[in-house]
Design an enzyme around this catalytic site. Structure first.
Site, PDB file in Angstrom:
ATOM      1  N   VAL A  11       0.833  -1.207   0.000  1.00 15.00           N
ATOM      2  CA  VAL A  11       0.000   0.000   0.000  1.00 15.00           C
ATOM      3  C   VAL A  11       0.866   1.253   0.000  1.00 15.00           C
ATOM      4  O   VAL A  11       0.633   2.188  -0.770  1.00 15.00           O
ATOM      5  CB  VAL A  11      -0.943   0.005   1.215  1.00 15.00           C
ATOM      6  CG1 VAL A  11      -1.708   1.324   1.302  1.00 15.00           C
ATOM      7  CG2 VAL A  11      -1.918  -1.166   1.132  1.00 15.00           C
ATOM      8  N   GLU A 151      -7.532   2.190   1.333  1.00 19.25           N
ATOM      9  CA  GLU A 151      -7.196   1.910  -0.061  1.00 19.25           C
ATOM     10  C   GLU A 151      -8.087   0.789  -0.588  1.00 19.25           C
ATOM     11  O   GLU A 151      -8.560  -0.065   0.162  1.00 19.25           O
ATOM     12  CB  GLU A 151      -5.716   1.541  -0.186  1.00 19.25           C
ATOM     13  CG  GLU A 151      -5.240   0.424   0.752  1.00 19.25           C
ATOM     14  CD  GLU A 151      -5.536  -0.964   0.233  1.00 19.25           C
ATOM     15  OE1 GLU A 151      -5.764  -1.091  -0.983  1.00 19.25           O
ATOM     16  OE2 GLU A 151      -5.551  -1.906   1.037  1.00 19.25           O
ATOM     17  N   LEU A 153      -7.132  -1.215  -3.549  1.00 21.03           N
ATOM     18  CA  LEU A 153      -6.239  -1.621  -4.633  1.00 21.03           C
ATOM     19  C   LEU A 153      -6.271  -3.135  -4.813  1.00 21.03           C
ATOM     20  O   LEU A 153      -6.152  -3.885  -3.843  1.00 21.03           O
ATOM     21  CB  LEU A 153      -4.804  -1.186  -4.330  1.00 21.03           C
ATOM     22  CG  LEU A 153      -4.583   0.294  -4.000  1.00 21.03           C
ATOM     23  CD1 LEU A 153      -3.113   0.536  -3.695  1.00 21.03           C
ATOM     24  CD2 LEU A 153      -5.067   1.173  -5.138  1.00 21.03           C
ATOM     25  N   ASN A 212     -14.556  -5.607   1.413  1.00 21.34           N
ATOM     26  CA  ASN A 212     -13.815  -6.842   1.199  1.00 21.34           C
ATOM     27  C   ASN A 212     -14.611  -8.069   1.616  1.00 21.34           C
ATOM     28  O   ASN A 212     -14.549  -9.123   0.967  1.00 21.34           O
ATOM     29  CB  ASN A 212     -12.483  -6.799   1.945  1.00 21.34           C
ATOM     30  CG  ASN A 212     -11.428  -6.018   1.185  1.00 21.34           C
ATOM     31  OD1 ASN A 212     -11.653  -5.603   0.051  1.00 21.34           O
ATOM     32  ND2 ASN A 212     -10.284  -5.805   1.790  1.00 21.34           N
ATOM     33  N   PHE A 253     -16.069 -10.409  -9.980  1.00 23.61           N
ATOM     34  CA  PHE A 253     -15.931 -11.396  -8.914  1.00 23.61           C
ATOM     35  C   PHE A 253     -16.957 -12.527  -9.041  1.00 23.61           C
ATOM     36  O   PHE A 253     -17.439 -13.049  -8.044  1.00 23.61           O
ATOM     37  CB  PHE A 253     -16.026 -10.730  -7.535  1.00 23.61           C
ATOM     38  CG  PHE A 253     -14.829  -9.888  -7.196  1.00 23.61           C
ATOM     39  CD1 PHE A 253     -13.765 -10.419  -6.479  1.00 23.61           C
ATOM     40  CD2 PHE A 253     -14.744  -8.574  -7.621  1.00 23.61           C
ATOM     41  CE1 PHE A 253     -12.659  -9.654  -6.181  1.00 23.61           C
ATOM     42  CE2 PHE A 253     -13.630  -7.799  -7.333  1.00 23.61           C
ATOM     43  CZ  PHE A 253     -12.583  -8.344  -6.609  1.00 23.61           C
ATOM     44  N   LEU A 254     -17.267 -12.912 -10.261  1.00 26.80           N
ATOM     45  CA  LEU A 254     -18.178 -14.032 -10.491  1.00 26.80           C
ATOM     46  C   LEU A 254     -17.455 -15.248 -11.068  1.00 26.80           C
ATOM     47  O   LEU A 254     -18.101 -16.207 -11.468  1.00 26.80           O
ATOM     48  CB  LEU A 254     -19.315 -13.616 -11.444  1.00 26.80           C
ATOM     49  CG  LEU A 254     -20.290 -12.547 -10.936  1.00 26.80           C
ATOM     50  CD1 LEU A 254     -21.410 -12.335 -11.945  1.00 26.80           C
ATOM     51  CD2 LEU A 254     -20.873 -12.922  -9.580  1.00 26.80           C
ATOM     52  N   CYS A 264      -5.554  -9.554   1.678  1.00 22.53           N
ATOM     53  CA  CYS A 264      -6.690  -8.744   2.147  1.00 22.53           C
ATOM     54  C   CYS A 264      -7.892  -9.571   2.594  1.00 22.53           C
ATOM     55  O   CYS A 264      -8.271  -9.529   3.762  1.00 22.53           O
ATOM     56  CB  CYS A 264      -7.117  -7.770   1.047  1.00 22.53           C
ATOM     57  SG  CYS A 264      -5.885  -6.504   0.677  1.00 22.53           S
ATOM     58  N   LYS A 325      -3.174 -15.017  -7.250  1.00 23.98           N
ATOM     59  CA  LYS A 325      -3.798 -14.503  -8.457  1.00 23.98           C
ATOM     60  C   LYS A 325      -2.684 -14.119  -9.416  1.00 23.98           C
ATOM     61  O   LYS A 325      -1.517 -14.038  -9.028  1.00 23.98           O
ATOM     62  CB  LYS A 325      -4.696 -13.301  -8.140  1.00 23.98           C
ATOM     63  CG  LYS A 325      -3.946 -12.093  -7.622  1.00 23.98           C
ATOM     64  CD  LYS A 325      -4.876 -10.921  -7.345  1.00 23.98           C
ATOM     65  CE  LYS A 325      -5.415 -10.329  -8.636  1.00 23.98           C
ATOM     66  NZ  LYS A 325      -6.173  -9.080  -8.403  1.00 23.98           N
TER      67      LYS A 325
END
Length: 471
Positions: A11, A151, A153, A212, A253-254, A264, A325
């Site tokens: 961050v 944030e 991000l 989140n 996000f599917l 996070c 990811k």
């Protein structure tokens, strides 16, 4: 403006660099002398697309500097951002705020008159109050302000997320802090109609956790629907398209997969649960999300077992993609780790490839051969498992990959490759939320008093795809 960033982690480094991009003079402070020395030589502690070029550009221009001298960095700053880590406390789940409180204590004696201290770290409700109290024990009330500015991000897309955000959230308790932060953001974002949400400090702190937790729940919901699709003969990709076009739901996000990870979502969902418990509130949906996600990561090993016939003892499994990811080297809470550990307990030998994450993976994984080429990783393997959908993995020559292997087993936990292409290359492919080619429709169980007769569900493969359009 003169900005000081306390912390040069993910961050702090991204935020500080982007503030310099906007024309501010930014000093990034860290206690880790080796990290600061590396940054001054252009060596970044993290991998993030575009970041190295921007750091180099503004460091050379004199707008971005790195130091261990906190007092010198803070004394003339208009805004001091606290962007230190808040990891989950082992065995507790709540956020460890010791680094935040330490930063507040150390900057307090050196703040300029009228400086705004902004907590950018992800912190529980009430952290700003505690920071205010710490600084107020040293400084006169009214000579400084404490604000919140979380944030939002995404690792792998942090630069565009910062420069072109969906919104900016600032939490303030006085007009001075609001004026200073609005000046920082308004001149940049006003021409682009980026909303700036101004709220109380405690609400700002909670917004980050709530966002989140909601996204983690969305991911977990799709993962559970993927399990249903596999049994019902449905296709999770088409299902995601069908519901994602609803503007109330949205298409982000599917994508079903092996579970969420990273720095996070796992940490923030646990911290939100602990905060809710402190206030006597039950967040049952978030509780189930955390439980389901952890179970799913290890359940993915069972998909591999099924794909190879039920037993991996003595087999060699090639794992492609290790980071949680693509476009990041972050291995924190990566689904690859519990998957590999479970397969090893079942007797498998693991070989693995990742284009960026192998140095970090080497610190977390035991008895795994890390191979820097995906085709070599698959040599003589009895199965290949795709865990992270890097572009280089999506673009693999599947025929070439198949020729390197002992057996034609491909388990794609990200639906990263085409099922048709994989089968044409000779693979038996297992995917997430996709019916197998020999799927037989399972008669659903009728429930409820009003159920009459036979409940019919159409098989997607038999019915075809008439009327479906990919927009």
């Amino acid at each position: 403006m003169k900005i000081t960033m306390i912390g040069t982690g993910y961050v702090g480094l991204v935020s500080g660099t982007c503030f310099a991009h906007w024309g501010n003079d930014v000093i990034c402070v860290d206690k880790n002398a080796a990290k600061i020395a590396g940054l001054n030589q252009g060596i970044l502690p993290i991998y993030e697309p575009e970041l190295d070029g921007l750091v180099s550009k503004y460091h050379q221009a004199g707008r971005l500097s790195f130091t261990c001298d906190l007092a010198a960095a803070v004394k003339d700053a208009d805004i001091v951002f606290i962007a230190v880590g808040t990891p989950a406390r082992a065995g507790h789940g709540d956020a460890d705020l010791s680094f935040v409180y330490m930063a507040a204590k150390e900057i307090a004696p050196h703040l300029a008159e009228g400086a705004v201290v902004v907590v950018k770290s992800t912190v529980p409700v009430g952290t700003g109050d505690a920071v205010d109290k710490i600084i107020g024990s040293v400084r006169r009330r009214g000579s400084y302000s404490v604000a919140s500015n979380p944030e939002f991000l995404r690792e792998g897309a942090a630069i565009p997320d910062f420069l072109k955000p969906d919104r900016v959230v600032i939490g303030v308790e006085d007009m001075h802090a609001q004026t200073v932060l609005m000046q920082l953001y308004r001149d940049v974002f006003a021409p682009h109609d980026v909303p700036v949400v101004v709220t109380r400090r405690r609400t700002s702190e909670l917004i980050k956790y709530a966002a989140n937790a909601f996204l983690a729940t969305k991911i977990t919901f799709m993962n559970e629907l993927a399990d249903l699709c596999e049994l019902a003969g449905s296709d999770i990709s088409d299902l995601a398209l069908g519901i994602g076009l609803d503007r109330r739901i949205g298409s982000c996000f599917l994508n079903a997969g092996p579970g969420y990870g990273g720095s996070c979502f796992p940490k923030d969902t646990l911290a939100l649960l602990r905060t809710a418990q402190d206030y006597g509130v039950a967040l049952r949906v978030v509780e189930e999300t955390v439980t389901a996600n952890e179970a799913r990561k290890r359940k993915m090993a069972l998909k591999v077992l099924d794909a190879v016939g039920g037993d991996v003892d003595g087999l060699t499994i090639a794992v492609l993609g290790l980071t949680f990811k693509p476009d990041t080297d972050d291995m924190r809470e990566a689904p690859s780790v519990p998957l590999i550990e479970t397969l090893q307990r079942f007797g498998a030998t693991i070989r693995a490839f990742d284009p960026v994450g192998m140095p970090n993976a080497a610190q977390m994984l035991d008895d795994v051969a890390l191979i820097d080429d995906p085709y070599e990783c698959a040599r003589n393997a009895d199965a290949v498992v795709i865990v992270t959908e890097w572009d280089c993995i999506r673009r693999l020559d599947l025929t070439r990959l198949r020729k390197r292997m002992n057996a034609p087993v491909l388990v794609d936990l990200r639906n990263a490759v085409s099922q048709e292409s994989a089968e044409a290359a000779g693979f038996r492919i297992t995917m997430i939320g996709k019916p197998t080619r020999n799927h037989k429709e399972t008669q659903p169980v009728l429930q409820g008093r009003g159920a009459r007769g036979r409940l019919h569900t159409g098989n997607d493969e038999k019915a075809g795809t008439a009327g479906r359009s990919r927009l």
